[in-house]
Structure formats: C-alpha cells, structure tokens
Motif scaffolding. Structure first.
Motif, mmCIF file in Angstrom:
data_model
loop_
_atom_site.group_PDB
_atom_site.id
_atom_site.type_symbol
_atom_site.label_atom_id
_atom_site.label_comp_id
_atom_site.label_asym_id
_atom_site.label_seq_id
_atom_site.Cartn_x
_atom_site.Cartn_y
_atom_site.Cartn_z
ATOM 1 N N ILE A 1 0.820 -1.221 0.000
ATOM 2 C CA ILE A 1 0.000 0.000 0.000
ATOM 3 C C ILE A 1 0.849 1.264 0.000
ATOM 4 O O ILE A 1 0.333 2.355 0.068
ATOM 5 N N LEU A 2 2.156 1.109 -0.094
ATOM 6 C CA LEU A 2 3.048 2.266 -0.018
ATOM 7 C C LEU A 2 3.307 2.848 -1.421
ATOM 8 O O LEU A 2 3.003 2.222 -2.425
ATOM 9 N N PRO A 3 3.869 4.080 -1.466
ATOM 10 C CA PRO A 3 3.991 4.799 -2.740
ATOM 11 C C PRO A 3 4.803 4.052 -3.792
ATOM 12 O O PRO A 3 5.780 3.378 -3.489
ATOM 13 N N GLY B 1 1.510 7.282 -3.944
ATOM 14 C CA GLY B 1 0.851 7.282 -2.636
ATOM 15 C C GLY B 1 1.165 8.497 -1.777
ATOM 16 O O GLY B 1 0.315 8.955 -1.015
ATOM 17 N N LEU B 2 2.359 9.020 -1.919
ATOM 18 C CA LEU B 2 2.719 10.178 -1.083
ATOM 19 C C LEU B 2 1.921 11.418 -1.460
ATOM 20 O O LEU B 2 1.565 12.219 -0.602
ATOM 21 N N GLN C 1 -1.199 11.031 0.391
ATOM 22 C CA GLN C 1 -1.136 10.954 1.852
ATOM 23 C C GLN C 1 -0.574 12.194 2.529
ATOM 24 O O GLN C 1 -0.879 12.467 3.679
ATOM 25 N N THR D 1 6.698 12.556 -6.960
ATOM 26 C CA THR D 1 7.462 12.661 -5.713
ATOM 27 C C THR D 1 8.942 12.396 -5.948
ATOM 28 O O THR D 1 9.810 13.036 -5.365
ATOM 29 N N ARG E 1 11.140 15.259 -6.677
ATOM 30 C CA ARG E 1 11.488 16.148 -5.547
ATOM 31 C C ARG E 1 12.728 15.622 -4.833
ATOM 32 O O ARG E 1 13.574 16.397 -4.389
ATOM 33 N N VAL E 2 12.806 14.308 -4.714
ATOM 34 C CA VAL E 2 14.006 13.710 -4.119
ATOM 35 C C VAL E 2 15.210 14.053 -4.992
ATOM 36 O O VAL E 2 16.287 14.408 -4.497
ATOM 37 N N THR F 1 16.525 17.601 -4.423
ATOM 38 C CA THR F 1 17.404 17.688 -3.249
ATOM 39 C C THR F 1 18.773 17.103 -3.578
ATOM 40 O O THR F 1 19.807 17.668 -3.211
ATOM 41 N N GLU G 1 9.464 1.536 -1.207
ATOM 42 C CA GLU G 1 10.755 2.131 -0.876
ATOM 43 C C GLU G 1 10.909 3.393 -1.722
ATOM 44 O O GLU G 1 10.851 3.325 -2.943
ATOM 45 N N VAL G 2 11.050 4.523 -1.063
ATOM 46 C CA VAL G 2 11.311 5.756 -1.797
ATOM 47 C C VAL G 2 12.808 6.048 -1.667
ATOM 48 O O VAL G 2 13.305 6.222 -0.567
ATOM 49 N N THR H 1 16.288 7.705 -1.210
ATOM 50 C CA THR H 1 16.657 8.946 -0.518
ATOM 51 C C THR H 1 17.526 9.793 -1.448
ATOM 52 O O THR H 1 18.087 9.280 -2.427
ATOM 53 N N PRO H 2 17.671 11.086 -1.127
ATOM 54 C CA PRO H 2 18.580 11.921 -1.920
ATOM 55 C C PRO H 2 19.981 11.315 -1.961
ATOM 56 O O PRO H 2 20.636 11.345 -3.014
ATOM 57 N N GLU I 1 20.850 8.194 -1.869
ATOM 58 C CA GLU I 1 20.902 7.053 -2.806
ATOM 59 C C GLU I 1 20.916 7.534 -4.257
ATOM 60 O O GLU I 1 21.610 6.953 -5.104
#
Lengths: 179, 358
Positions: free
Chosen positions: B114-116, B170-171, B174, B260, B263-264, B267, B340-341, B343-344, B346
């Motif tokens: 159920i995650l993004p 999903g983000l 949410q 989304t 946006r990562v 950054t 799993e989103v 990170t900047p 990564e």
C-alpha cells in the motif's frame, strides 16, 4: 534552512494531530511545510508516526531518514528513532511512560511527565498538546503565539475544548522552561 | 479561501468539486480512500452525488454512463483498482467520452503493497485496457500541483472528448501541504449537445446522438481508429508539459524524473552542486504526451555525459527516455520498488556511479 520533526508513539496518543498543528503553525508563520503520516498496515494500539518538514524554501525530498528533532511518546519509538536524529537536535521524551533516556550525548534531551501534567489539568487526552508545547518551546521552530493560534484553529469546531488545550499549552511551555 | 493545509487526497476531492464535477463514483482502496471519505461528506453539501460501486469494474461503467450523458464525472482509485477499470477506460476512450481518472499508485504487481510507487507508468501511458487508445496523463509532484491538474483535467478531457488520468504516487495522496485553490476554471463552451445522450428535450434538437464502441465493418473501425489517432497526435502537438531544474549551467548528468521522485532528485541535485557536480533535470508534468523533444535537447547539450531516469519502479519511463535520447548519450535507470522511496543520498550515489568520461 530546513528542519524536520519526527513524532512517534502509540496509535491513540494524538501523534498525527501534534504534527498537523505544528505544520499549520509553521505554514502560518510563512514557512513551506510538508506533513507525512506513516500509513503502513497498522493495527489498533500499534505504532503511529508522522514527519513534519519545515523550510524557508520549496521542500525537495519529503522523505526524511534523519530528522533534526524527535518527539518520542513511547519507549519503542524512542528506541527506534533516537539513533536517527541529527546531532544538535531536540529529543523530547514522554517521561511519564519512558523510563530511559536517548543515550545520545550530542542532542538536547527534554524529559517531561506529560501524562501527570495532563491529569492535573483534568484530562489525560491533552498530554499530546503538553508535549507539543514543551517541544515547541525548546526547539523554537515556530513562535509560541502562532502555535497557540494553530491550536485554536484546530479546535475551532469543538470550541469547548479550546480553553483546556490552551491551558495544556501553557503547562507544557512552563515545563520546558523549568527543565 | 487563501492558503490551507490539506491532505493530498482531500485536496483532490475538493479540486474536482471546484472544477464543477458533481458526480463521483468510486470504490475504496488504500492509499486514496480519503478521497471517497471526503467526498461522501462534501458531495451532498454541494448537491452532488457520491455513489460507491460494488467493484471498480462497476465504477468504470458508472463513469461511462454518466460521461455518455454529458455529465462531468470522475473517479479515484489505486493501482489494482485501476487495473479492474481498464476495460471501462478502453470503452470510454473508444466512445470518446470525457472523464477523469485519478490513480494514486501503490506497489505492485498483484495486490503488492500500500506504499507509494510509480509502477503503473506503462499502464497509464501505453495501455491498461485493450485496443489503440491513449489517455492524456498528468503527473503532479505536490499537493498544489495535484489540485491544479485535477481542475485542468476536466476541460482537457472535454477538449479531446477523451479520458484524462492524473497519475500520483501514494505520497501525493497521503501528505499534507499548503494549497491554494485557483479562483476560476477556464472552460470552453461545451459541445456536448453534438454527441452526448443528454436527451432531445435537453438539447432542443431532433438530432439523434449515439454513443457506441462497436464497429463491425472493418473499414469503419479503421476510420474510427484513424480519427482517434489524430486526436492523440493533436495532444502530442498541444499538450506537452514539463518543468526543468538546473538546466542553465554545464551539467554533466541529466536526470529525468516525475512526481514525488523528482522532488528527491531536486534535493540530490542541490547536494551534488554543493559538492561540485552539476546535474540537471527534466521533469515531465504530462507523461503522455511525453516531452521527447525537451529530453532530447537537454541530453544533447555538449556538457552532458549521461542520462539517468529515476523512478519508483523497475524502469518504465526509461522506455520513453531511451526513445527520446535515441542513443545520443548513455542512458540508464535508478529506482526502487514496493514502497521504498529512494533517498537523496541514494540518488546521489547512483549519479556518482555513472561513468562520466567524455
């Protein structure tokens, strides 16, 4: 300048609300904000957490692995997230039910018995507002007057709860200033 | 109304109402159920209708029915639910009815998680249902942009008489962010009397309107498909939309990312700049039609050594990016799945691991 706050605790402790009030206050103060809930497959009484990102520029990544600050409302949350907090941040600890410290020497640790304080005010449900006020006072992310207005507006449609919540804010601030 | 702090899903619901859409059919599914929750309260307040279907298949035909009658109508769902709607979407596109579908993507395949996620890119842009059809697909990167895109989706769907999809992860649904609702929605005068089955009394004409998708004569079906194709080509000419970041300097790496994930990347680009590595980005705001020309031109810049497509899936938009770059620069992919989103840090690591020799 960007700061991030992780709020964490049990479902039912008002974790999401604390984050929303802080986000509202930061927005009212003119900052860019993002509020993100955890929305995994949670069970009743399970963990609940949210993150608030506050910045003076458009916010890039909304996903934060290492927040500036932590508001830990129960012990599992403190144990899980304390190691992730950036050096120099504030770690708020709900000392009513967390008998341990963060174990970090490089952060500003603030322990407040919020449940006892809320009990004295006549309603343990406002413990989260006590915590929010104490954290807000110590971290100075937003101006206290604006935080107060955000509480007022959050409870605008439940007006009879406003005086109690404003009292909780004051007690939280006092507790932070006293410790 | 000024600036308000709102959850993406609720803002999407409010945006539809402000776009004059008073018909919402849906079936709940995480991570977009708050749209239905919000509209179950709001629709009655504004004299609109929210009806929960017995399944997403049923919902897609409720949408078809309302759209065929000329009503502004929309639905929201998440990945598995959109798969179920695929058949209806194909019919609606074939019948040339305007409607808006919002997909707040979660991890797949199957029930997934159920995650993004951004793993429905190919489904949204290349198919999903059967037959030669396309959706205009808008991809917001913030709650504000989601609001604006939902509001624009309705007039666009009417302009093309074609379903429009708003594709968020999903983000987007949410998270809460400050939003300002645009005051006015620009719409062209409706031409629905020419095609909708809205009743001869309503349109005060004796013209019989027929909404259909069955063409048994091969020449007729071929002609129908050619006409649809002409519409999609018009979209490719008129509806390309993208944003760029840090494309002014001499960037060595070009990122292509949306939603989304972009946006990562922003950054990551800021952080890499501080470390002395210039990276630029093209962010498609519409993923169909895809900004092929913009990506090609950005990749062809002399300073650019490599192109990296960053998405929360196993490399779907990569196919469009590769097509755009057309071999001009080495093109690769970085991403993660299942909620799993990246990170900047990564993304920065992925950029640094590229070979940047000229």
């Amino acid at each position: 300048m960007q700061s991030e706050v992780q709020f964490a605790g049990f479902g039912g402790q008002g974790i999401m609300l604390m984050g929303q009030i802080l986000a509202q206050a930061a927005m009212d103060q003119g900052f860019e904000v993002v509020w993100i809930p955890s929305y995994g497959p949670e069970m009743r009484g399970g963990t609940a957490y949210c993150t608030v990102v506050i910045s003076d520029r458009p916010i890039g990544s909304p996903i934060i692995r290492n927040p500036q600050h932590l508001v830990a409302m129960n012990r599992p949350s403190l144990e899980k997230f304390a190691p992730t907090v950036k050096a120099g941040g504030v770690i708020f600890i709900n000392s009513s039910i967390i008998p341990i410290g963060s174990g970090r020497g490089d952060v500003d640790e603030l322990c407040v018995p919020i449940i006892e304080i809320a009990k004295e005010l006549g309603n343990t449900k406002v413990a989260n507002i006590v915590a929010l006020a104490a954290f807000g006072t110590r971290s100075r992310i937003v101006e206290f007057d604006i935080l107060r207005e955000a509480v007022r507006s959050k409870f605008a449609d439940k007006e009879k709860l406003i005086p109690l919540n404003l009292q909780a804010l004051e007690e939280g601030r006092k507790a932070a200033l006293a410790s | 109304m000024g600036k308000v702090l709102m959850k993406g899903n609720e803002a999407i619901g409010e945006a539809a109402i402000r776009a004059g859409c008073l018909n919402y059919f849906a079936y709940p599914i995480t991570p977009q159920s708050e749209v239905a929750e919000y509209l179950s309260r709001r629709m009655p307040e504004v004299g609109g209708v929210f009806l929960q279907g017995e399944s997403e298949v049923a919902v897609s035909y409720m949408i078809f029915g309302a759209a065929a009658c000329g009503a502004r109508v929309f639905t929201t769902s998440s990945s598995p639910g959109i798969s179920l709607m695929g058949e209806g979407i194909s019919y609606i596109a074939a019948a040339q009815c305007p409607a808006v579908f919002v997909n707040i993507m979660r991890g797949g395949p199957g029930l997934g998680g159920i995650l993004p996620s951004q793993a429905d890119y190919l489904q949204a842009t290349k198919g999903g249902g059967h037959g030669d059809y396309k959706l205009l697909v808008m991809a917001p990167a913030s709650v504000q942009e989601a609001v604006e895109m939902v509001m624009q989706a309705f007039p666009l769907s009417e302009k093309y008489r074609n379903p429009v999809m708003v594709l968020g992860d999903g983000l987007i649904g949410q998270m809460m962010e400050p939003v300002e609702f645009p005051e006015h929605l620009r719409t062209e005068p409706s031409n629905k009397d020419e095609w909708a089955t809205n009743g001869m009394d309503t349109r005060r004409s004796n013209q019989r309107n027929l909404v259909k998708t069955l063409y048994l004569v091969p020449e007729e079906l071929n002609a129908h498909n050619l006409m649809l194709k002409a519409k999609y080509e018009q979209m490719e000419r008129e509806e390309v939309r993208f944003d760029t970041y840090n494309l002014d300097g001499d960037y060595q790496v070009l990122l292509v990312s949306y939603g989304t994930m972009s946006r990562v990347c922003r950054t990551a680009i800021d952080n890499l700049k501080a470390q002395g590595l210039e990276v630029g980005m093209v962010r498609p705001q519409h993923v169909f039609p895809f900004p092929h020309k913009a990506v090609y031109e950005a990749a062809a810049r002399e300073s650019c050594r490599s192109v990296l497509c960053v998405e929360m899936c196993m490399g779907q938009m990569l196919e469009d990016v590769e097509r755009s770059v057309a071999g001009r620069r080495p093109t690769s992919w970085y991403g993660k799945c299942g909620g799993e989103v990246p990170t900047p840090e990564e993304v920065m690591q992925a950029v640094k691991s590229l070979s940047l020799k000229s």
